[in-house]
Design a protein around this motif. Structure first.
Motif: not given
Length: 306
Positions: A231-246, A259-268
C-alpha cells in the motif's frame, strides 16, 4: 568475489529506477488481478489493462524523478540545502526535470499538497504535512541517495529525516526513511539483509529511547508483524519491501514479488529494488530491463557529480 561499494551503490540506484519503471503499468491493480499475469515485464501482455497507458515501457515515475532530484541536491550540497531540494522538486513537478522525457504523469496527493505549500512561500522545512494520516510513502521512495554522500550513521539518520520534511513532515515518515537508509548502509557494509534490518532497528531504538519519537518508532517497527500489502502507507511500504527482499534470492524475483502485492506497485518495487540492487550489485540487474530503462544518461550525469 565480494561486491565493491560502487557496484552495490550503482546497483541500488539503477535497481530502484528499474523497479519503479517495471511497476508503473501495474499500479493500482489488485494483487488478485496481477496474479493472473503470466509475464511481469516492462511491457505487460497485450490483454492486460495497463495503468498510465501511453507511457513508454522503461519510464520511471515520481519515485525515480524525486530520487534523482534528491541525488542532485546532495551532489551539490552534502548537507542538503532544503531550498535547493525543494526547487528541484518544483522543477520536476512543473517542468518535468529529472524525467526521461520531460513529462510528469504520477504525483502523490500528499506531495501535491506540499508542493502547493512551497509555491505559496512556505519554508521547505515545514512544507510537509504533519498529521498522523499524512504518512504516505513519498519520502521513503526517494531517500536512497542519502547513503551515497554520508560518512557516518549519524549523518544518515539526520539527512534521511531532513529530506522527508519537505513533503512528509510527520515523525513516522522520517523514521521510516532513517530505518530504510540504515538498512541499506548495513548491506553496503556487508551485513546480510536480515541482519541489516535488525541492526537498523536496534540502532534507532537505542538512539530514540526516552524521547518523543520513541512511540512513533515503535509504531513503525510493529509494522513487521502485518501481512505485506504494497500500500501507500509508509510503514506498510517499508515492510512490504523488506518482505520481498528477504523472501527471494535474486533482484528479479524481488521486484516481481513486489509487483504481485498489487496496489502501489511502482513504489513497492522501487523501494525493494533499491535494497535488492545493493544486495546483488549492478551486474545482477536483468540486462533486458536495463536496456529498456529510459533516461540512463541522466542518471550517469548525476552520478558523475558525486
Amino acid at each position: 568475489m565480494p561486491l565493491s561499494p560502487q557496484a552495490r551503490l550503482r546497483g541500488g540506484l539503477f535497481g530502484l529506477l528499474i523497479g519503479d519503471a517495471l511497476g508503473v503499468p501495474y499500479e493500482f491493480h489488485s494483487a488478485v488481478s496481477i496474479s493472473t499475469v503470466s509475464r511481469i515485464e516492462m511491457a505487460p501482455p497485450p490483454d492486460f489493462e495497463r495503468t498510465h497507458d501511453g507511457v513508454p515501457p522503461g519510464t520511471w515515475s515520481d519515485d525515480g524523478a524525486q530520487t534523482l532530484a534528491l541525488l542532485d541536491a546532495l551532489a551539490r550540497d552534502r548537507e542538503l540545502d532544503l531550498e535547493m531540494f525543494a526547487g528541484n522538486l518544483q522543477d520536476w513537478f512543473h517542468r518535468g526535470a529529472f524525467t526521461p522525457d520531460g513529462k510528469v504523469f504520477d504525483v502523490g496527493l500528499q506531495t501535491q499538497r506540499a508542493l502547493q505549500q512551497l509555491a505559496s512561500g512556505v519554508a521547505p522545512a515545514v512544507a510537509g504535512p504533519v498529521d498522523e494520516r499524512d504518512n504516505g510513502n513519498g519520502s521513503l521512495m526517494r531517500c536512497l541517495p542519502v547513503i551515497m554522500v554520508t560518512t557516518s550513521h549519524e549523518e544518515i539518520i539526520r539527512l534521511a529525516c531532513k529530506q522527508s520534511l519537505v513533503t512528509h513532515g510527520h515523525a513516522r515518515s522520517q523514521l521510516c526513511c532513517a530505518l530504510y537508509c540504515l538498512t541499506a548502509v548495513g548491506i553496503l557494509e556487508n551485513m546480510s539483509a536480515a541482519d541489516a534490518v535488525r541492526a537498523a532497528e536496534d540502532e534507532l531504538l537505542t538512539r530514540y529511547a526516552g524521547t518523543a519519537e520513541e512511540a512513533e518508532l515503535k509504531v513503525a517497527l510493529d509494522g513487521r508483524f502485518d501481512a505485506p500489502q504494497g500500500s501507500g502507507y509508509v510503514v506498510d511500504s517499508f515492510w512490504s519491501a523488506i518482505h520481498c527482499l528477504l523472501s527471494t534470492r535474486s533482484y528479479e524475483d524481488c521486484v516481481k514479488r513486489a509487483i504481485t502485492l498489487g496496489n502501489d506497485t511502482d513504489t513497492t518495487a522501487a523501494v525493494a529494488g533499491g535494497l535488492a540492487g545493493i544486495v546483488y550489485g549492478e551486474e545482477a540487474l536483468p540486462a533486458r530491463w536495463l536496456a529498456t530503462l529510459r533516461g540512463k544518461e541522466i542518471v550517469e550525469r548525476l552520478l558523475a557529480k558525486l
